[in-house]
Design a protein around this motif. Structure first.
Motif, PDB file in Angstrom:
ATOM      1  N   ILE A  19      49.407  43.311  36.550  1.00 54.56           N
ATOM      2  CA  ILE A  19      49.942  43.528  35.207  1.00 54.56           C
ATOM      3  C   ILE A  19      49.231  44.705  34.538  1.00 54.56           C
ATOM      4  CG2 ILE A  19      50.314  42.496  32.932  1.00 54.56           C
ATOM      5  CD1 ILE A  19      52.022  41.313  35.267  1.00 54.56           C
ATOM      6  N   ALA A  20      47.918  44.793  34.694  1.00 55.05           N
ATOM      7  CA  ALA A  20      47.155  45.904  34.117  1.00 55.05           C
ATOM      8  C   ALA A  20      47.623  47.229  34.701  1.00 55.05           C
ATOM      9  CB  ALA A  20      45.668  45.708  34.363  1.00 55.05           C
ATOM     10  N   LYS A  21      47.859  47.261  36.013  1.00 54.34           N
ATOM     11  CA  LYS A  21      48.330  48.497  36.647  1.00 54.34           C
ATOM     12  C   LYS A  21      49.739  48.851  36.169  1.00 54.34           C
ATOM     13  CE  LYS A  21      47.263  47.176  40.912  1.00 54.34           C
ATOM     14  NZ  LYS A  21      47.078  47.198  42.371  1.00 54.34           N
ATOM     15  N   LEU A  22      50.621  47.875  36.080  1.00 52.83           N
ATOM     16  CA  LEU A  22      51.994  48.129  35.639  1.00 52.83           C
ATOM     17  C   LEU A  22      52.049  48.651  34.211  1.00 52.83           C
ATOM     18  CD1 LEU A  22      53.858  45.024  37.110  1.00 52.83           C
ATOM     19  CD2 LEU A  22      54.061  47.395  37.872  1.00 52.83           C
ATOM     20  N   LEU A  23      51.209  48.120  33.340  1.00 55.19           N
ATOM     21  CA  LEU A  23      51.199  48.526  31.941  1.00 55.19           C
ATOM     22  C   LEU A  23      50.338  49.759  31.674  1.00 55.19           C
ATOM     23  CD1 LEU A  23      50.958  45.026  30.209  1.00 55.19           C
ATOM     24  CD2 LEU A  23      52.983  46.468  30.517  1.00 55.19           C
ATOM     25  N   GLY A  24      49.523  50.127  32.656  1.00 54.13           N
ATOM     26  CA  GLY A  24      48.633  51.260  32.472  1.00 54.13           C
ATOM     27  C   GLY A  24      47.461  50.963  31.563  1.00 54.13           C
ATOM     28  N   HIS A  25      47.091  49.695  31.474  1.00 57.54           N
ATOM     29  CA  HIS A  25      45.969  49.277  30.640  1.00 57.54           C
ATOM     30  C   HIS A  25      44.816  48.807  31.509  1.00 57.54           C
ATOM     31  CE1 HIS A  25      48.028  49.581  26.841  1.00 57.54           C
ATOM     32  NE2 HIS A  25      49.069  48.946  27.362  1.00 57.54           N
ATOM     33  N   GLY A  26      43.649  48.771  30.928  1.00 62.05           N
ATOM     34  CA  GLY A  26      42.483  48.268  31.630  1.00 62.05           C
ATOM     35  C   GLY A  26      42.417  46.753  31.565  1.00 62.05           C
ATOM     36  N   ALA A  27      41.581  46.203  32.391  1.00 61.17           N
ATOM     37  CA  ALA A  27      41.351  44.760  32.410  1.00 61.17           C
ATOM     38  C   ALA A  27      39.903  44.491  32.041  1.00 61.17           C
ATOM     39  CB  ALA A  27      41.646  44.201  33.792  1.00 61.17           C
ATOM     40  N   VAL A  28      39.677  43.435  31.300  1.00 65.45           N
ATOM     41  CA  VAL A  28      38.324  43.050  30.903  1.00 65.45           C
ATOM     42  C   VAL A  28      38.101  41.611  31.338  1.00 65.45           C
ATOM     43  CG1 VAL A  28      36.761  42.669  28.964  1.00 65.45           C
ATOM     44  CG2 VAL A  28      38.339  44.597  28.913  1.00 65.45           C
ATOM     45  N   GLY A  29      36.983  41.359  31.984  1.00 67.18           N
ATOM     46  CA  GLY A  29      36.677  40.004  32.425  1.00 67.18           C
ATOM     47  C   GLY A  29      35.627  39.349  31.550  1.00 67.18           C
ATOM     48  N   VAL A  30      35.806  38.080  31.271  1.00 66.55           N
ATOM     49  CA  VAL A  30      34.834  37.298  30.513  1.00 66.55           C
ATOM     50  C   VAL A  30      34.626  36.010  31.278  1.00 66.55           C
ATOM     51  CG1 VAL A  30      34.334  36.137  28.336  1.00 66.55           C
ATOM     52  CG2 VAL A  30      35.721  38.213  28.350  1.00 66.55           C
ATOM     53  N   ARG A  31      33.428  35.800  31.812  1.00 67.65           N
ATOM     54  CA  ARG A  31      33.246  34.585  32.587  1.00 67.65           C
ATOM     55  C   ARG A  31      31.800  34.167  32.754  1.00 67.65           C
ATOM     56  NH1 ARG A  31      36.927  31.299  36.061  1.00 67.65           N
ATOM     57  NH2 ARG A  31      35.450  29.782  36.784  1.00 67.65           N
ATOM     58  N   TYR A  32      30.889  35.081  32.867  1.00 68.82           N
ATOM     59  CA  TYR A  32      29.556  34.779  33.352  1.00 68.82           C
ATOM     60  C   TYR A  32      28.684  34.072  32.335  1.00 68.82           C
ATOM     61  CZ  TYR A  32      30.994  37.651  37.140  1.00 68.82           C
ATOM     62  OH  TYR A  32      31.680  38.132  38.211  1.00 68.82           O
ATOM     63  N   THR A  33      28.080  32.979  32.755  1.00 67.96           N
ATOM     64  CA  THR A  33      27.083  32.294  31.944  1.00 67.96           C
ATOM     65  C   THR A  33      25.882  32.004  32.833  1.00 67.96           C
ATOM     66  OG1 THR A  33      28.057  30.145  32.435  1.00 67.96           O
ATOM     67  CG2 THR A  33      28.769  31.199  30.411  1.00 67.96           C
ATOM     68  N   GLY A  34      24.735  32.298  32.335  1.00 70.07           N
ATOM     69  CA  GLY A  34      23.512  31.960  33.051  1.00 70.07           C
ATOM     70  C   GLY A  34      23.153  32.895  34.192  1.00 70.07           C
ATOM     71  N   SER A  35      23.742  34.081  34.246  1.00 63.47           N
ATOM     72  CA  SER A  35      23.362  35.039  35.282  1.00 63.47           C
ATOM     73  C   SER A  35      23.264  36.416  34.644  1.00 63.47           C
ATOM     74  CB  SER A  35      24.382  35.055  36.417  1.00 63.47           C
ATOM     75  OG  SER A  35      25.633  35.502  35.956  1.00 63.47           O
ATOM     76  N   ALA A  36      22.478  37.274  35.237  1.00 63.65           N
ATOM     77  CA  ALA A  36      22.336  38.624  34.695  1.00 63.65           C
ATOM     78  C   ALA A  36      22.576  39.648  35.795  1.00 63.65           C
ATOM     79  CB  ALA A  36      20.955  38.799  34.074  1.00 63.65           C
ATOM     80  N   ARG A  37      21.656  39.745  36.732  1.00 63.46           N
ATOM     81  CA  ARG A  37      21.807  40.712  37.811  1.00 63.46           C
ATOM     82  C   ARG A  37      22.990  40.373  38.701  1.00 63.46           C
ATOM     83  NH1 ARG A  37      17.569  44.143  39.241  1.00 63.46           N
ATOM     84  NH2 ARG A  37      18.047  43.794  41.431  1.00 63.46           N
ATOM     85  N   SER A  38      23.247  39.097  38.915  1.00 61.91           N
ATOM     86  CA  SER A  38      24.397  38.696  39.726  1.00 61.91           C
ATOM     87  C   SER A  38      25.700  39.087  39.046  1.00 61.91           C
ATOM     88  CB  SER A  38      24.380  37.190  39.979  1.00 61.91           C
ATOM     89  OG  SER A  38      23.235  36.840  40.738  1.00 61.91           O
ATOM     90  N   ALA A  39      25.750  38.988  37.736  1.00 56.09           N
ATOM     91  CA  ALA A  39      26.943  39.411  36.994  1.00 56.09           C
ATOM     92  C   ALA A  39      27.151  40.910  37.166  1.00 56.09           C
ATOM     93  CB  ALA A  39      26.803  39.055  35.519  1.00 56.09           C
ATOM     94  N   ALA A  40      26.079  41.675  37.126  1.00 56.14           N
ATOM     95  CA  ALA A  40      26.188  43.122  37.314  1.00 56.14           C
ATOM     96  C   ALA A  40      26.715  43.453  38.706  1.00 56.14           C
ATOM     97  CB  ALA A  40      24.834  43.782  37.089  1.00 56.14           C
ATOM     98  N   ALA A  41      26.257  42.734  39.706  1.00 52.51           N
ATOM     99  CA  ALA A  41      26.736  42.951  41.073  1.00 52.51           C
ATOM    100  C   ALA A  41      28.223  42.616  41.198  1.00 52.51           C
ATOM    101  CB  ALA A  41      25.928  42.112  42.051  1.00 52.51           C
ATOM    102  N   ALA A  42      28.652  41.544  40.552  1.00 55.50           N
ATOM    103  CA  ALA A  42      30.068  41.162  40.591  1.00 55.50           C
ATOM    104  C   ALA A  42      30.927  42.217  39.895  1.00 55.50           C
ATOM    105  CB  ALA A  42      30.266  39.798  39.946  1.00 55.50           C
ATOM    106  N   VAL A  43      30.488  42.713  38.760  1.00 61.91           N
ATOM    107  CA  VAL A  43      31.239  43.745  38.039  1.00 61.91           C
ATOM    108  C   VAL A  43      31.340  45.008  38.884  1.00 61.91           C
ATOM    109  CG1 VAL A  43      31.211  45.276  36.033  1.00 61.91           C
ATOM    110  CG2 VAL A  43      30.727  42.837  35.763  1.00 61.91           C
ATOM    111  N   LEU A  44      30.263  45.380  39.536  1.00 60.11           N
ATOM    112  CA  LEU A  44      30.287  46.545  40.423  1.00 60.11           C
ATOM    113  C   LEU A  44      31.321  46.347  41.529  1.00 60.11           C
ATOM    114  CD1 LEU A  44      29.018  49.284  41.119  1.00 60.11           C
ATOM    115  CD2 LEU A  44      27.409  48.046  42.571  1.00 60.11           C
TER     116      LEU A  44
END
Length: 65
Positions: A19-44
């Protein structure tokens, strides 16, 4: 469900990523609780998995449990 998930694991049909690709918009994820470096690795990983999906930013919800 995740950014690239929907009916089938073979492609992104019906997913938020499609849907993001079809509309030409970006996607934002909100999910991580209790992690810091692991969240950064997932985002990468998300930013490199499908370069056609723009991820302009990420909202992290850090909550101490």
């Amino acid at each position: 469900m995740g950014l690239y998930d929907w009916h089938d694991w073979h492609d992104d049909a019906g997913s938020t990523a499609q849907i993001a690709k079809l509309l030409g918009h970006g996607a934002v994820g909100v999910r991580y609780t209790g992690s810091a470096r692991s969240a950064a690795a997932a985002v990468l990983g998300y930013t490199h998995f499908d370069p056609a999906v723009a991820i302009p930013g990420v909202v992290l919800n850090f909550r101490r449990v």
